[in-house]
Design an enzyme around this catalytic site. Sequence first.
Site, PDB file in Angstrom:
ATOM      1  N   ASP A   7       0.866  -1.189   0.000  1.00 36.33           N
ATOM      2  CA  ASP A   7       0.000   0.000   0.000  1.00 36.33           C
ATOM      3  C   ASP A   7       0.901   1.237   0.000  1.00 36.33           C
ATOM      4  O   ASP A   7       2.089   1.145   0.339  1.00 36.33           O
ATOM      5  CB  ASP A   7      -0.917   0.025   1.233  1.00 36.33           C
ATOM      6  CG  ASP A   7      -1.890   1.218   1.191  1.00 36.33           C
ATOM      7  OD1 ASP A   7      -2.415   1.525   0.105  1.00 36.33           O
ATOM      8  OD2 ASP A   7      -2.100   1.857   2.237  1.00 36.33           O
ATOM      9  N   SER A   8       0.309   2.370  -0.357  1.00 35.06           N
ATOM     10  CA  SER A   8       1.064   3.623  -0.290  1.00 35.06           C
ATOM     11  C   SER A   8       1.449   3.934   1.159  1.00 35.06           C
ATOM     12  O   SER A   8       2.399   4.665   1.398  1.00 35.06           O
ATOM     13  CB  SER A   8       0.210   4.763  -0.835  1.00 35.06           C
ATOM     14  OG  SER A   8      -0.944   4.899  -0.036  1.00 35.06           O
ATOM     15  N   GLY A  40      -3.268   9.096  -3.972  1.00 37.52           N
ATOM     16  CA  GLY A  40      -4.566   9.470  -4.547  1.00 37.52           C
ATOM     17  C   GLY A  40      -4.626  10.826  -5.215  1.00 37.52           C
ATOM     18  O   GLY A  40      -5.575  11.134  -5.923  1.00 37.52           O
ATOM     19  N   CYS A  70      -4.285  -1.522  -2.163  1.00 39.78           N
ATOM     20  CA  CYS A  70      -4.433  -0.086  -2.408  1.00 39.78           C
ATOM     21  C   CYS A  70      -5.324   0.048  -3.644  1.00 39.78           C
ATOM     22  O   CYS A  70      -4.956  -0.431  -4.729  1.00 39.78           O
ATOM     23  CB  CYS A  70      -3.058   0.514  -2.652  1.00 39.78           C
ATOM     24  SG  CYS A  70      -3.099   2.246  -3.147  1.00 39.78           S
ATOM     25  N   ASN A  71      -6.474   0.659  -3.458  1.00 37.51           N
ATOM     26  CA  ASN A  71      -7.404   0.817  -4.590  1.00 37.51           C
ATOM     27  C   ASN A  71      -6.838   1.750  -5.650  1.00 37.51           C
ATOM     28  O   ASN A  71      -7.069   1.567  -6.833  1.00 37.51           O
ATOM     29  CB  ASN A  71      -8.737   1.376  -4.099  1.00 37.51           C
ATOM     30  CG  ASN A  71      -9.477   0.370  -3.261  1.00 37.51           C
ATOM     31  OD1 ASN A  71     -10.277  -0.387  -3.758  1.00 37.51           O
ATOM     32  ND2 ASN A  71      -9.190   0.329  -1.967  1.00 37.51           N
ATOM     33  N   THR A  72      -6.096   2.753  -5.187  1.00 38.25           N
ATOM     34  CA  THR A  72      -5.551   3.731  -6.127  1.00 38.25           C
ATOM     35  C   THR A  72      -4.563   3.040  -7.071  1.00 38.25           C
ATOM     36  O   THR A  72      -4.599   3.249  -8.286  1.00 38.25           O
ATOM     37  CB  THR A  72      -4.876   4.876  -5.338  1.00 38.25           C
ATOM     38  OG1 THR A  72      -5.817   5.346  -4.359  1.00 38.25           O
ATOM     39  CG2 THR A  72      -4.465   6.004  -6.235  1.00 38.25           C
ATOM     40  N   GLU A 162      -2.603   9.230   7.740  1.00 34.70           N
ATOM     41  CA  GLU A 162      -1.144   9.013   7.747  1.00 34.70           C
ATOM     42  C   GLU A 162      -0.475   9.877   8.809  1.00 34.70           C
ATOM     43  O   GLU A 162       0.525   9.484   9.404  1.00 34.70           O
ATOM     44  CB  GLU A 162      -0.542   9.319   6.371  1.00 34.70           C
ATOM     45  CG  GLU A 162      -0.858   8.289   5.294  1.00 34.70           C
ATOM     46  CD  GLU A 162      -0.157   6.946   5.495  1.00 34.70           C
ATOM     47  OE1 GLU A 162       1.027   6.934   5.860  1.00 34.70           O
ATOM     48  OE2 GLU A 162      -0.817   5.901   5.288  1.00 34.70           O
ATOM     49  N   CYS A 194     -11.134   2.659  -0.476  1.00 31.27           N
ATOM     50  CA  CYS A 194      -9.737   2.995  -0.172  1.00 31.27           C
ATOM     51  C   CYS A 194      -9.426   2.216   1.091  1.00 31.27           C
ATOM     52  O   CYS A 194     -10.213   2.243   2.045  1.00 31.27           O
ATOM     53  CB  CYS A 194      -9.593   4.494   0.072  1.00 31.27           C
ATOM     54  SG  CYS A 194      -7.997   4.946   0.808  1.00 31.27           S
ATOM     55  N   THR A 195      -8.302   1.522   1.110  1.00 33.86           N
ATOM     56  CA  THR A 195      -8.035   0.634   2.245  1.00 33.86           C
ATOM     57  C   THR A 195      -7.723   1.399   3.536  1.00 33.86           C
ATOM     58  O   THR A 195      -7.679   0.801   4.612  1.00 33.86           O
ATOM     59  CB  THR A 195      -6.891  -0.346   1.920  1.00 33.86           C
ATOM     60  OG1 THR A 195      -5.756   0.407   1.462  1.00 33.86           O
ATOM     61  CG2 THR A 195      -7.315  -1.341   0.860  1.00 33.86           C
ATOM     62  N   HIS A 196      -7.513   2.703   3.429  1.00 29.80           N
ATOM     63  CA  HIS A 196      -7.369   3.492   4.653  1.00 29.80           C
ATOM     64  C   HIS A 196      -8.728   3.680   5.361  1.00 29.80           C
ATOM     65  O   HIS A 196      -8.768   3.872   6.578  1.00 29.80           O
ATOM     66  CB  HIS A 196      -6.822   4.892   4.348  1.00 29.80           C
ATOM     67  CG  HIS A 196      -5.343   4.952   4.119  1.00 29.80           C
ATOM     68  ND1 HIS A 196      -4.738   4.445   2.993  1.00 29.80           N
ATOM     69  CD2 HIS A 196      -4.344   5.474   4.881  1.00 29.80           C
ATOM     70  CE1 HIS A 196      -3.433   4.672   3.070  1.00 29.80           C
ATOM     71  NE2 HIS A 196      -3.170   5.287   4.196  1.00 29.80           N
TER      72      HIS A 196
HETATM   73  N1  DGL Z   1      -4.959   2.925   0.672  1.00 29.90           N
HETATM   74  C1  DGL Z   1      -4.896   3.568  -0.612  1.00 29.90           C
HETATM   75  C2  DGL Z   1      -6.143   3.187  -1.427  1.00 29.90           C
HETATM   76  O1  DGL Z   1      -6.729   2.141  -1.143  1.00 29.90           O
HETATM   77  C3  DGL Z   1      -4.652   5.029  -0.385  1.00 29.90           C
HETATM   78  C4  DGL Z   1      -4.193   5.755  -1.536  1.00 29.90           C
HETATM   79  C5  DGL Z   1      -3.446   7.020  -1.266  1.00 29.90           C
HETATM   80  O2  DGL Z   1      -2.274   6.918  -0.888  1.00 29.90           O
HETATM   81  O3  DGL Z   1      -4.009   8.093  -1.512  1.00 29.90           O
HETATM   82  O4  DGL Z   1      -6.540   3.844  -2.341  1.00 29.90           O
END
Ligand code: DGL
Length: 269
Positions: A7-8, A40, A70-72, A162, A194-196
Amino acid sequence: MAVGIFDSGLGGLTVLNAAQKRLPDVGFLYYADSLHAPYGVRDADDIYNLTRTAVQNLWDRGCNLVILACNTASAAALRRMQEAGVPEGKRVLGVFVPLIEALTERQWGDNSPPREVEVQHVALFATPATVSSRAFQRELAFRAIGVDVEAQACGGVVDAIEEGDMILAEALVRSHVDALKRKMPEPQAAILGCTHYPLMAEAFQQALGPDVKVYSQGDLVAESLTDYLQRHPNMLGDSAGGFLTTGKPGVVTDRATQFLRRQITFEAA
Ligand code: DGL
């Protein structure tokens, strides 16, 4: 023995946590590109290049399978990476499909034509890059017809998480839900795309009200990974598990430990 989880930043921990509960004997090597988070707000080329570098790093460390938690990255980079070709014996998978299969009540690998499904008004909360990619709507259209998706780009939420500023994250969630409701007053389901966002699941549910079913990816991805590993046991790889970050290991360790409520120790990637 490790599966790579990328993930990011910290959001992928929501997927990792569910996967570890479900697969206690499998090792996981987690990679947070904290130095470059959030993704994102970046353009697709940038997201592709960063994702590719991180995934290559996990492959080089002995992971055969890498999950883009990470969806992005799944929206902006996965298809391009798969089309560019992955090294022999290596795989990279995203997090969209298990979620859409759950929403459309489909079994894995059901390739029948798109059909009408129970849910018709769906709210999608995701990062600006995921929303503008329209990848979610594209994947959904392969499986379901007649579903009205209203997407809300949730600027600022990932940054706040974050930085550990949960009060700001909560206020932003409320304002994004309000904005969504102005466009779609009565969604039946809400996707935390978004996984966050599962870290803010309570805030989303409260703002949406009890009648809205909120879908998060952790358990769905964990279930689909369990199924995948049963069919592809050679994908376990030969790396040891652990936690890597391109950011400051001490800071990332503290936040991760706070979020998962157990000791997580990150090392420099
Ligand atoms: N967890 C990432 C997602 O699922 C976050 C992306 C980001 O860093 O903006 O999209």
